[in-house]
Design a protein around this motif. Sequence first.
Motif, PDB file in Angstrom:
ATOM      1  N   GLY A  82     -15.354  -0.634  -0.356  1.00 11.64           N
ATOM      2  CA  GLY A  82     -14.646  -0.801   0.909  1.00 11.64           C
ATOM      3  C   GLY A  82     -13.997  -2.159   1.031  1.00 11.64           C
ATOM      4  N   VAL A  83     -14.721  -3.198   0.631  1.00 11.79           N
ATOM      5  CA  VAL A  83     -14.177  -4.550   0.730  1.00 11.79           C
ATOM      6  C   VAL A  83     -13.035  -4.752  -0.264  1.00 11.79           C
ATOM      7  CG1 VAL A  83     -14.692  -6.988   0.317  1.00 11.79           C
ATOM      8  CG2 VAL A  83     -16.246  -5.623   1.670  1.00 11.79           C
ATOM      9  N   VAL A  84     -13.287  -4.430  -1.531  1.00 15.15           N
ATOM     10  CA  VAL A  84     -12.296  -4.747  -2.565  1.00 15.15           C
ATOM     11  C   VAL A  84     -11.093  -3.819  -2.488  1.00 15.15           C
ATOM     12  CG1 VAL A  84     -11.883  -4.887  -5.043  1.00 15.15           C
ATOM     13  CG2 VAL A  84     -13.995  -5.782  -4.083  1.00 15.15           C
ATOM     14  N   PHE A  85     -11.330  -2.519  -2.547  1.00 10.51           N
ATOM     15  CA  PHE A  85     -10.214  -1.578  -2.619  1.00 10.51           C
ATOM     16  C   PHE A  85      -9.614  -1.280  -1.244  1.00 10.51           C
ATOM     17  CE2 PHE A  85     -12.625  -0.594  -6.492  1.00 10.51           C
ATOM     18  CZ  PHE A  85     -11.638  -0.900  -7.407  1.00 10.51           C
ATOM     19  N   GLY A  86     -10.461  -1.073  -0.244  1.00 11.27           N
ATOM     20  CA  GLY A  86      -9.944  -0.756   1.085  1.00 11.27           C
ATOM     21  C   GLY A  86      -9.121  -1.888   1.671  1.00 11.27           C
ATOM     22  N   LEU A  87      -9.681  -3.105   1.638  1.00  9.24           N
ATOM     23  CA  LEU A  87      -8.930  -4.246   2.172  1.00  9.24           C
ATOM     24  C   LEU A  87      -7.745  -4.593   1.287  1.00  9.24           C
ATOM     25  CD1 LEU A  87     -11.808  -6.512   3.493  1.00  9.24           C
ATOM     26  CD2 LEU A  87     -10.253  -5.071   4.805  1.00  9.24           C
ATOM     27  N   GLY A  88      -7.891  -4.370  -0.018  1.00  9.28           N
ATOM     28  CA  GLY A  88      -6.745  -4.579  -0.912  1.00  9.28           C
ATOM     29  C   GLY A  88      -5.595  -3.645  -0.575  1.00  9.28           C
ATOM     30  N   LEU A  89      -5.925  -2.381  -0.300  1.00 10.31           N
ATOM     31  CA  LEU A  89      -4.884  -1.425   0.107  1.00 10.31           C
ATOM     32  C   LEU A  89      -4.274  -1.806   1.451  1.00 10.31           C
ATOM     33  CD1 LEU A  89      -6.458   1.988  -0.943  1.00 10.31           C
ATOM     34  CD2 LEU A  89      -4.457   0.879  -1.937  1.00 10.31           C
ATOM     35  N   LEU A  90      -5.109  -2.303   2.364  1.00 12.60           N
ATOM     36  CA  LEU A  90      -4.558  -2.753   3.654  1.00 12.60           C
ATOM     37  C   LEU A  90      -3.632  -3.950   3.470  1.00 12.60           C
ATOM     38  CD1 LEU A  90      -7.470  -2.410   6.223  1.00 12.60           C
ATOM     39  CD2 LEU A  90      -5.298  -1.187   6.192  1.00 12.60           C
ATOM     40  N   GLY A  91      -3.979  -4.850   2.554  1.00 14.98           N
ATOM     41  CA  GLY A  91      -3.085  -5.967   2.246  1.00 14.98           C
ATOM     42  C   GLY A  91      -1.765  -5.467   1.676  1.00 14.98           C
ATOM     43  N   GLY A  92      -1.831  -4.468   0.784  1.00 10.43           N
ATOM     44  CA  GLY A  92      -0.613  -3.864   0.242  1.00 10.43           C
ATOM     45  C   GLY A  92       0.209  -3.180   1.319  1.00 10.43           C
ATOM     46  N   ALA A  93      -0.486  -2.533   2.258  1.00 13.72           N
ATOM     47  CA  ALA A  93       0.223  -1.878   3.365  1.00 13.72           C
ATOM     48  C   ALA A  93       0.911  -2.907   4.260  1.00 13.72           C
ATOM     49  CB  ALA A  93      -0.751  -1.023   4.187  1.00 13.72           C
ATOM     50  N   LEU A  94       0.243  -4.031   4.482  1.00  9.55           N
ATOM     51  CA  LEU A  94       0.872  -5.098   5.274  1.00  9.55           C
ATOM     52  C   LEU A  94       2.133  -5.613   4.594  1.00  9.55           C
ATOM     53  CD1 LEU A  94      -2.281  -7.100   6.384  1.00  9.55           C
ATOM     54  CD2 LEU A  94      -0.683  -5.920   7.900  1.00  9.55           C
ATOM     55  N   LYS A  95       2.056  -5.775   3.279  1.00 11.35           N
ATOM     56  CA  LYS A  95       3.237  -6.247   2.540  1.00 11.35           C
ATOM     57  C   LYS A  95       4.356  -5.223   2.596  1.00 11.35           C
ATOM     58  CE  LYS A  95       5.010  -8.353  -1.536  1.00 11.35           C
ATOM     59  NZ  LYS A  95       6.326  -7.965  -1.169  1.00 11.35           N
ATOM     60  N   ALA A 107      -2.854 -13.011   0.879  1.00  5.40           N
ATOM     61  CA  ALA A 107      -4.123 -13.655   1.238  1.00  5.40           C
ATOM     62  C   ALA A 107      -5.190 -12.612   1.553  1.00  5.40           C
ATOM     63  CB  ALA A 107      -3.920 -14.600   2.428  1.00  5.40           C
ATOM     64  N   VAL A 108      -4.809 -11.529   2.238  1.00  5.89           N
ATOM     65  CA  VAL A 108      -5.753 -10.448   2.528  1.00  5.89           C
ATOM     66  C   VAL A 108      -6.220  -9.803   1.225  1.00  5.89           C
ATOM     67  CG1 VAL A 108      -5.994  -8.158   3.580  1.00  5.89           C
ATOM     68  CG2 VAL A 108      -4.893 -10.001   4.846  1.00  5.89           C
ATOM     69  N   MET A 109      -5.287  -9.528   0.317  1.00  6.00           N
ATOM     70  CA  MET A 109      -5.654  -8.895  -0.953  1.00  6.00           C
ATOM     71  C   MET A 109      -6.559  -9.802  -1.787  1.00  6.00           C
ATOM     72  SD  MET A 109      -2.308  -6.841  -2.228  1.00  6.00           S
ATOM     73  CE  MET A 109      -0.965  -7.816  -1.613  1.00  6.00           C
ATOM     74  N   ILE A 110      -6.236 -11.074  -1.876  1.00  5.51           N
ATOM     75  CA  ILE A 110      -7.032 -12.006  -2.685  1.00  5.51           C
ATOM     76  C   ILE A 110      -8.376 -12.286  -2.024  1.00  5.51           C
ATOM     77  CG2 ILE A 110      -7.142 -14.375  -3.549  1.00  5.51           C
ATOM     78  CD1 ILE A 110      -4.078 -14.142  -3.968  1.00  5.51           C
ATOM     79  N   GLY A 111      -8.375 -12.438  -0.712  1.00  5.46           N
ATOM     80  CA  GLY A 111      -9.627 -12.664   0.003  1.00  5.46           C
ATOM     81  C   GLY A 111     -10.599 -11.510  -0.152  1.00  5.46           C
ATOM     82  N   ALA A 112     -10.077 -10.292  -0.189  1.00  7.58           N
ATOM     83  CA  ALA A 112     -10.939  -9.117  -0.374  1.00  7.58           C
ATOM     84  C   ALA A 112     -11.495  -9.069  -1.784  1.00  7.58           C
ATOM     85  CB  ALA A 112     -10.146  -7.848  -0.077  1.00  7.58           C
ATOM     86  N   ALA A 113     -10.690  -9.418  -2.752  1.00  8.73           N
ATOM     87  CA  ALA A 113     -11.115  -9.324  -4.151  1.00  8.73           C
ATOM     88  C   ALA A 113     -12.124 -10.405  -4.526  1.00  8.73           C
ATOM     89  CB  ALA A 113      -9.900  -9.406  -5.067  1.00  8.73           C
ATOM     90  N   THR A 114     -12.229 -11.455  -3.750  1.00 13.26           N
ATOM     91  CA  THR A 114     -13.162 -12.533  -4.106  1.00 13.26           C
ATOM     92  C   THR A 114     -14.617 -12.132  -3.906  1.00 13.26           C
ATOM     93  OG1 THR A 114     -13.094 -13.491  -1.888  1.00 13.26           O
ATOM     94  CG2 THR A 114     -11.524 -14.335  -3.512  1.00 13.26           C
ATOM     95  N   HIS A 115     -14.884 -11.173  -3.062  1.00 14.78           N
ATOM     96  CA  HIS A 115     -16.271 -10.887  -2.673  1.00 14.78           C
ATOM     97  C   HIS A 115     -17.194 -10.590  -3.858  1.00 14.78           C
ATOM     98  CE1 HIS A 115     -19.358 -10.183   0.244  1.00 14.78           C
ATOM     99  NE2 HIS A 115     -19.671  -9.081  -0.388  1.00 14.78           N
ATOM    100  N   PRO A 116     -16.889  -9.652  -4.731  1.00 12.28           N
ATOM    101  CA  PRO A 116     -17.842  -9.391  -5.818  1.00 12.28           C
ATOM    102  C   PRO A 116     -17.695 -10.317  -7.023  1.00 12.28           C
ATOM    103  CG  PRO A 116     -16.101  -7.787  -5.905  1.00 12.28           C
ATOM    104  CD  PRO A 116     -15.837  -8.644  -4.691  1.00 12.28           C
TER     105      PRO A 116
END
Length: 133
Positions: A82-95, A107-116
């Motif tokens: 949810g964090v990595v892929f879901g927020l990454g997709l939301l970052g892509g949708a924002l773009k 920043a949303v995409m990179i911030g989400a990917a940093t978690h794991p």
Amino acid sequence: MVPPGAHRRGGLARRGAPRLTTAGAFIALTGFLAGIALLGGAETPALVTVQHHLDVRVMSSLDHVMAHEPLLGIASLLFIVGVVFGLGLLGGALKRSRAVPAWAAFAVMIGAATHPFIPSSIGQGIGLLVVAS
């Protein structure tokens, strides 16, 4: 902070990228709900043992049993997805929707990917703070 932020980002991106936003929001919010409901947060067995002067042997056994519980493993996996892929997709949708500047979407995409991938909880917290704001 992150689930309301994800909801707010979904509202921003929905007009310009409805399918991508729906997919990202569904994955992100499903992961958050599983993680929040099943993982328990900061009250770990080690912390509770120290705070309440519990028997270390018994709590160690409990911690071992909990670490091998399949439901908690599934909840952890859903949370990370949810964090990595879901927020990454939301970052892509924002773009894609151009609801925010491109740097904010990245920043949303990179911030989400940093978690794991960042071992320190401070780095993970900074990444999630970027996502939440």
